[in-house]
Enzyme design. Structure first.
Site, mmCIF file in Angstrom:
data_model
loop_
_atom_site.group_PDB
_atom_site.id
_atom_site.type_symbol
_atom_site.label_atom_id
_atom_site.label_comp_id
_atom_site.label_asym_id
_atom_site.label_seq_id
_atom_site.Cartn_x
_atom_site.Cartn_y
_atom_site.Cartn_z
ATOM 1 N N LEU A 150 0.867 -1.167 0.000
ATOM 2 C CA LEU A 150 0.000 0.000 0.000
ATOM 3 C C LEU A 150 0.909 1.223 0.000
ATOM 4 O O LEU A 150 1.984 1.205 0.613
ATOM 5 C CB LEU A 150 -0.897 0.040 1.252
ATOM 6 C CG LEU A 150 -2.000 -1.021 1.385
ATOM 7 C CD1 LEU A 150 -2.707 -0.866 2.728
ATOM 8 C CD2 LEU A 150 -3.002 -0.927 0.242
ATOM 9 N N ASP A 151 0.486 2.296 -0.650
ATOM 10 C CA ASP A 151 1.255 3.533 -0.611
ATOM 11 C C ASP A 151 1.406 4.004 0.832
ATOM 12 O O ASP A 151 0.559 3.704 1.685
ATOM 13 C CB ASP A 151 0.556 4.631 -1.418
ATOM 14 C CG ASP A 151 0.549 4.365 -2.907
ATOM 15 O OD1 ASP A 151 1.326 3.505 -3.359
ATOM 16 O OD2 ASP A 151 -0.244 5.018 -3.608
ATOM 17 N N ARG A 152 2.446 4.782 1.084
ATOM 18 C CA ARG A 152 2.696 5.300 2.429
ATOM 19 C C ARG A 152 1.441 5.957 3.027
ATOM 20 O O ARG A 152 1.098 5.744 4.191
ATOM 21 C CB ARG A 152 3.831 6.322 2.389
ATOM 22 C CG ARG A 152 4.124 6.969 3.742
ATOM 23 C CD ARG A 152 4.894 8.274 3.569
ATOM 24 N NE ARG A 152 6.202 8.050 2.996
ATOM 25 C CZ ARG A 152 7.331 7.922 3.710
ATOM 26 N NH1 ARG A 152 7.280 8.003 5.030
ATOM 27 N NH2 ARG A 152 8.485 7.720 3.106
ATOM 28 N N THR B 239 -1.727 5.664 2.088
ATOM 29 C CA THR B 239 -2.960 4.882 2.005
ATOM 30 C C THR B 239 -3.061 4.014 3.255
ATOM 31 O O THR B 239 -2.104 3.353 3.638
ATOM 32 C CB THR B 239 -2.970 3.992 0.752
ATOM 33 O OG1 THR B 239 -2.840 4.797 -0.411
ATOM 34 C CG2 THR B 239 -4.264 3.188 0.666
ATOM 35 N N ARG C 279 -5.516 6.227 -7.801
ATOM 36 C CA ARG C 279 -5.274 7.671 -7.772
ATOM 37 C C ARG C 279 -5.232 8.244 -9.192
ATOM 38 O O ARG C 279 -5.849 9.280 -9.476
ATOM 39 C CB ARG C 279 -3.975 7.957 -7.026
ATOM 40 C CG ARG C 279 -4.008 7.519 -5.571
ATOM 41 C CD ARG C 279 -2.624 7.505 -4.938
ATOM 42 N NE ARG C 279 -2.043 8.846 -4.887
ATOM 43 C CZ ARG C 279 -0.821 9.081 -4.423
ATOM 44 N NH1 ARG C 279 -0.056 8.079 -3.987
ATOM 45 N NH2 ARG C 279 -0.353 10.323 -4.396
#
Length: 326
Positions: free
Chosen positions: A148-150, A152, A252
């Site tokens: 997961l993105d930082r 998110t 996104r």
């Protein structure tokens, strides 16, 4: 084999293993981000050739490591891996984020702002804390199986051992898992339910460095996202999304491409998605709400994560129900 210390032969039991995971096995102090960089910059060679981080190795292949690997190899041989030690506070924090544990998997609620892997300037990250989730000191270290993105938040799956990691990696690669995300968008997607089918490619933009952008078919990687508008309030909407492919920043980029970027996502939405003036926090409003999969034992697992505090504040402001089923 009788070669210099920076050459390693892939063993029979390592046949088919991804290069980045092979590197982490042999160099426990190496972060996934560094492993990816070594491959991307050609510092790692397989049988004398450049190799991608996700390349599958074959038994007998020779991997050439860069010079920075030597002290890591020596540290491993001497039993001093050299990885950053997790503090007691971090261990308690991480154990408190566990949503479900099985014999094979650990599902946690990753908070917004915590990086999954290390990288340049990133000392505190989830990958560096995973020893805290071992049941016994002699157990294998839990392993990341997706990302997961930082910024998110939400459900993230970890594997307890190499066998479970191989199974889980295959499940995510073959899309036998179902991931549902919630996003608060600026604007309401139309129609209220649909599919975003836009290829994506990484491009250098005038401001903000590299970014994933929608491109013509054939110019990028296939990217498909199903979505449904769950609620609308003021200038915003609450949207449930199911990515059918796993591209970088897919949700996104897709929401920005159809004109409804995510609130707080300045990388893809610019200053327009900074809604602090309307009482919404200036943070990414993207949350991995639910993960459903069949475990290695065949048992069906479905886990949901409550929305993070900054999104709860926005839900209250916009009149969205944080407990709705989606």
């Amino acid at each position: 084999m009788s070669v210099d210390p920076l050459h390693r032969e892939v063993g029979p039991d390592e046949d088919g293993q991804r290069l980045d995971r092979w590197l982490r096995k042999h160099l426990p102090a190496l972060s996934f981000g560094e492993a990816q960089r070594w491959a991307r910059t050609g510092q790692v060679r397989v049988d004398g050739k450049r190799a991608k981080a996700d390349q599958r190795l074959t038994a007998g292949a020779v991997v050439r490591l860069p010079p920075p690997a030597l002290p890591m190899l020596e540290a491993k041989a001497e039993g001093r891996v050299g990885a950053r030690q997790t503090t007691a506070e971090e261990a308690d924090f991480l154990r408190g984020r566990v949503l479900l544990e099985t014999a094979d998997l650990i599902l946690i609620d990753k908070p917004s702002g915590l990086a999954v892997q290390g990288g340049s300037g990133t000392d505190r990250h989830l990958d560096g804390m995973l020893d805290a989730l071992k049941r016994h000191p002699d157990d294998e270290r839990p392993r990341l199986v997706h990302r997961l993105d930082r910024d998110t938040s939400g459900v993230l799956a970890l594997a307890r051992n190499a066998r479970a990691a191989a199974w889980a990696t295959r499940a995510f690669r073959e899309r036998t898992t179902t991931k549902i995300y919630w996003a608060v968008t600026l604007g309401v997607p139309r129609p209220a339910r649909g599919v975003i089918d836009l290829p994506l490619a990484k491009r250098q933009v005038e401001r903000g460095g590299e970014r994933m952008v929608a491109v013509d078919e054939g110019d990028g990687q296939t990217a498909v996202t199903e979505y449904e508008v769950l609620a609308a309030g003021g200038p915003c909407a609450l949207v449930a999304l199911k990515p059918l492919t796993g591209r970088t920043h897919q949700i996104r980029a897709h929401l920005a491409a159809i004109g409804t970027p995510i609130v707080g996502d300045l990388k893809y939405g610019g200053q327009a998605v900074d809604l602090r003036g309307q009482g919404l926090p200036r943070r990414l409003h993207l949350h991995a709400r639910r993960l459903t999969l069949d475990g290695p034992d065949g048992r069906r697992i479905s886990v949901s994560a409550a929305i993070p505090p900054h999104m709860a504040q926005s839900f209250d402001r916009l009149g969205f129900d944080p407990e709705m089923d989606a």
